[in-house]
Design a protein around this motif. Structure first.
Motif, PDB file in Angstrom:
ATOM      1  N   LEU A  35     -16.985-153.140 -20.908  1.00  0.00           N
ATOM      2  CA  LEU A  35     -16.601-152.130 -19.928  1.00  0.00           C
ATOM      3  C   LEU A  35     -17.313-152.386 -18.596  1.00  0.00           C
ATOM      4  CD1 LEU A  35     -15.135-149.577 -19.069  1.00  0.00           C
ATOM      5  CD2 LEU A  35     -17.027-148.255 -20.061  1.00  0.00           C
ATOM      6  N   GLN A  36     -18.612-152.702 -18.633  1.00  0.00           N
ATOM      7  CA  GLN A  36     -19.356-152.980 -17.411  1.00  0.00           C
ATOM      8  C   GLN A  36     -18.770-154.181 -16.681  1.00  0.00           C
ATOM      9  OE1 GLN A  36     -22.051-151.218 -15.881  1.00  0.00           O
ATOM     10  NE2 GLN A  36     -21.268-152.544 -14.260  1.00  0.00           N
ATOM     11  N   ARG A  37     -18.416-155.234 -17.428  1.00  0.00           N
ATOM     12  CA  ARG A  37     -17.834-156.428 -16.814  1.00  0.00           C
ATOM     13  C   ARG A  37     -16.496-156.099 -16.155  1.00  0.00           C
ATOM     14  NH1 ARG A  37     -14.994-160.177 -19.399  1.00  0.00           N
ATOM     15  NH2 ARG A  37     -15.847-159.618 -21.418  1.00  0.00           N
ATOM     16  N   ALA A 101      -1.450-157.814  17.951  1.00  0.00           N
ATOM     17  CA  ALA A 101      -0.414-158.738  17.462  1.00  0.00           C
ATOM     18  C   ALA A 101       0.116-158.309  16.094  1.00  0.00           C
ATOM     19  CB  ALA A 101      -0.977-160.149  17.377  1.00  0.00           C
ATOM     20  N   ASN A 102      -0.585-157.389  15.435  1.00  0.00           N
ATOM     21  CA  ASN A 102      -0.205-156.897  14.103  1.00  0.00           C
ATOM     22  C   ASN A 102      -0.120-158.011  13.067  1.00  0.00           C
ATOM     23  OD1 ASN A 102      -0.024-154.132  14.847  1.00  0.00           O
ATOM     24  ND2 ASN A 102       1.901-154.621  15.868  1.00  0.00           N
ATOM     25  N   ASN A 103      -0.926-159.068  13.252  1.00  0.00           N
ATOM     26  CA  ASN A 103      -0.978-160.110  12.235  1.00  0.00           C
ATOM     27  C   ASN A 103      -1.877-159.640  11.087  1.00  0.00           C
ATOM     28  OD1 ASN A 103      -3.605-160.550  13.306  1.00  0.00           O
ATOM     29  ND2 ASN A 103      -2.773-162.004  14.758  1.00  0.00           N
ATOM     30  N   TYR A 104      -1.749-160.270   9.946  1.00  0.00           N
ATOM     31  CA  TYR A 104      -2.517-159.815   8.787  1.00  0.00           C
ATOM     32  C   TYR A 104      -2.615-160.909   7.739  1.00  0.00           C
ATOM     33  CZ  TYR A 104       2.203-158.983   7.004  1.00  0.00           C
ATOM     34  OH  TYR A 104       3.514-159.130   6.638  1.00  0.00           O
ATOM     35  N   HIS A 105      -3.504-160.684   6.795  1.00  0.00           N
ATOM     36  CA  HIS A 105      -3.722-161.612   5.687  1.00  0.00           C
ATOM     37  C   HIS A 105      -3.081-161.066   4.409  1.00  0.00           C
ATOM     38  CE1 HIS A 105      -6.863-162.891   8.463  1.00  0.00           C
ATOM     39  NE2 HIS A 105      -6.890-164.031   7.804  1.00  0.00           N
ATOM     40  N   LEU A 106      -2.488-161.944   3.643  1.00  0.00           N
ATOM     41  CA  LEU A 106      -2.066-161.642   2.278  1.00  0.00           C
ATOM     42  C   LEU A 106      -3.110-162.272   1.369  1.00  0.00           C
ATOM     43  CD1 LEU A 106       1.747-162.480   2.399  1.00  0.00           C
ATOM     44  CD2 LEU A 106       0.678-160.221   2.491  1.00  0.00           C
ATOM     45  N   LEU A 107      -3.633-161.516   0.431  1.00  0.00           N
ATOM     46  CA  LEU A 107      -4.673-162.000  -0.470  1.00  0.00           C
ATOM     47  C   LEU A 107      -4.147-161.916  -1.895  1.00  0.00           C
ATOM     48  CD1 LEU A 107      -7.546-160.010   1.243  1.00  0.00           C
ATOM     49  CD2 LEU A 107      -6.875-162.376   1.661  1.00  0.00           C
ATOM     50  N   SER A 108      -4.389-162.985  -2.673  1.00  0.00           N
ATOM     51  CA  SER A 108      -3.799-163.010  -4.016  1.00  0.00           C
ATOM     52  C   SER A 108      -4.559-163.939  -4.948  1.00  0.00           C
ATOM     53  CB  SER A 108      -2.342-163.469  -3.932  1.00  0.00           C
ATOM     54  OG  SER A 108      -2.277-164.820  -3.495  1.00  0.00           O
ATOM     55  N   ASN A 109      -4.080-163.975  -6.190  1.00  0.00           N
ATOM     56  CA  ASN A 109      -4.525-164.916  -7.216  1.00  0.00           C
ATOM     57  C   ASN A 109      -6.028-164.837  -7.503  1.00  0.00           C
ATOM     58  OD1 ASN A 109      -2.080-166.089  -5.735  1.00  0.00           O
ATOM     59  ND2 ASN A 109      -2.026-167.133  -7.716  1.00  0.00           N
ATOM     60  N   PHE A 110      -6.550-163.629  -7.611  1.00  0.00           N
ATOM     61  CA  PHE A 110      -7.976-163.446  -7.831  1.00  0.00           C
ATOM     62  C   PHE A 110      -8.396-163.939  -9.212  1.00  0.00           C
ATOM     63  CE2 PHE A 110      -6.852-159.580  -5.212  1.00  0.00           C
ATOM     64  CZ  PHE A 110      -7.228-160.140  -4.014  1.00  0.00           C
ATOM     65  N   VAL A 111      -9.383-164.808  -9.229  1.00  0.00           N
ATOM     66  CA  VAL A 111     -10.039-165.236 -10.468  1.00  0.00           C
ATOM     67  C   VAL A 111     -11.509-164.880 -10.290  1.00  0.00           C
ATOM     68  CG1 VAL A 111     -10.618-167.160 -11.994  1.00  0.00           C
ATOM     69  CG2 VAL A 111      -8.406-167.113 -10.825  1.00  0.00           C
ATOM     70  N   ILE A 112     -11.983-163.950 -11.090  1.00  0.00           N
ATOM     71  CA  ILE A 112     -13.327-163.409 -10.946  1.00  0.00           C
ATOM     72  C   ILE A 112     -14.087-163.634 -12.242  1.00  0.00           C
ATOM     73  CG2 ILE A 112     -14.683-161.314 -10.546  1.00  0.00           C
ATOM     74  CD1 ILE A 112     -12.096-160.214  -9.101  1.00  0.00           C
ATOM     75  N   THR A 113     -15.284-164.208 -12.135  1.00  0.00           N
ATOM     76  CA  THR A 113     -16.144-164.430 -13.290  1.00  0.00           C
ATOM     77  C   THR A 113     -17.479-163.763 -13.020  1.00  0.00           C
ATOM     78  OG1 THR A 113     -15.058-166.540 -13.715  1.00  0.00           O
ATOM     79  CG2 THR A 113     -17.175-166.174 -14.797  1.00  0.00           C
ATOM     80  N   VAL A 114     -17.846-162.811 -13.889  1.00  0.00           N
ATOM     81  CA  VAL A 114     -19.073-162.043 -13.725  1.00  0.00           C
ATOM     82  C   VAL A 114     -20.111-162.548 -14.709  1.00  0.00           C
ATOM     83  CG1 VAL A 114     -20.104-159.734 -13.879  1.00  0.00           C
ATOM     84  CG2 VAL A 114     -17.773-160.014 -12.986  1.00  0.00           C
ATOM     85  N   ASP A 115     -21.339-162.693 -14.213  1.00  0.00           N
ATOM     86  CA  ASP A 115     -22.473-163.084 -15.057  1.00  0.00           C
ATOM     87  C   ASP A 115     -23.676-162.233 -14.653  1.00  0.00           C
ATOM     88  OD1 ASP A 115     -24.211-164.329 -16.792  1.00  0.00           O
ATOM     89  OD2 ASP A 115     -24.352-166.182 -15.643  1.00  0.00           O
ATOM     90  N   GLY A 116     -23.765-161.041 -15.234  1.00  0.00           N
ATOM     91  CA  GLY A 116     -24.864-160.138 -14.896  1.00  0.00           C
ATOM     92  C   GLY A 116     -24.736-159.639 -13.471  1.00  0.00           C
TER      93      GLY A 116
END
Length: 170
Positions: A35-37, A101-116
């Motif tokens: 759950l914490q991870r 200019a109303n430009n923006y970023h699209l962010l995707s494909n998150f791979v997250i690895t938690v170690d403490g």
């Protein structure tokens, strides 16, 4: 018909990326640790999205607070360390006015690895530019992140932004 997904389901839908593997469940890991991870991964995903939100709104004060005290940003503009220096660096390179200019970023494909209290993340970005002839993705790339829990919050220890496409012709 609209479906409402629980945050954990959304997280599971967003962690896959090409040529990358999501952090696998650990069968012997206690439920509290799992759950914490998951909570850590959810907070890190919000950090990744807040980065784009603050960058696109040109709120470089809020943007700089996403970095650890000794956090680094490395990208096409150069390399800079520490929240105050990161804020000044971005203001110098991107300006202090609104994003007219109303430009923006699209962010995707998150791979997250938690170690403490440390973590790594990998994700994709695309820079979208609206124009008279339609909206185009002018650049795209990836982020390679080292993260740290500092004062109870996840922060960028090092964020490396790499371009996978050439910059637009001038």
């Amino acid at each position: 018909m609209l479906m409402r997904l629980a945050p954990a389901a959304i997280l599971l839908l967003t962690v896959a990326a090409p040529n990358a593997t999501a952090q696998a469940p650990r069968p012997s890991e206690p439920a509290e640790a799992r759950l914490q991870r998951l909570e850590d991964k959810d907070e890190i995903q919000r950090l990744l999205l807040d980065y784009g939100r603050h960058l696109d709104s040109r709120d470089f004060a809020a943007y700089s607070r996403l970095f650890a005290r000794d956090g680094e940003w490395i990208g096409g503009f150069g390399k800079v360390s520490g929240p105050a220096a990161i804020q000044a660096f971005m203001e110098k390179n991107m300006g202090t006015g609104p994003n007219r200019a109303n430009n923006y970023h699209l962010l995707s494909n998150f791979v997250i690895t938690v170690d403490g209290d440390t973590a790594t993340a990998w994700s994709r970005w695309a820079f979208v530019v609206p124009g008279a002839q339609g909206t185009v993705i002018s650049q795209a790339g990836r982020y390679d992140d080292m993260l740290v829990r500092e004062d109870g919050r996840w922060r960028f220890k090092r964020r490396t932004a790499s371009n996978d496409t050439p910059p637009p012709a001038r």
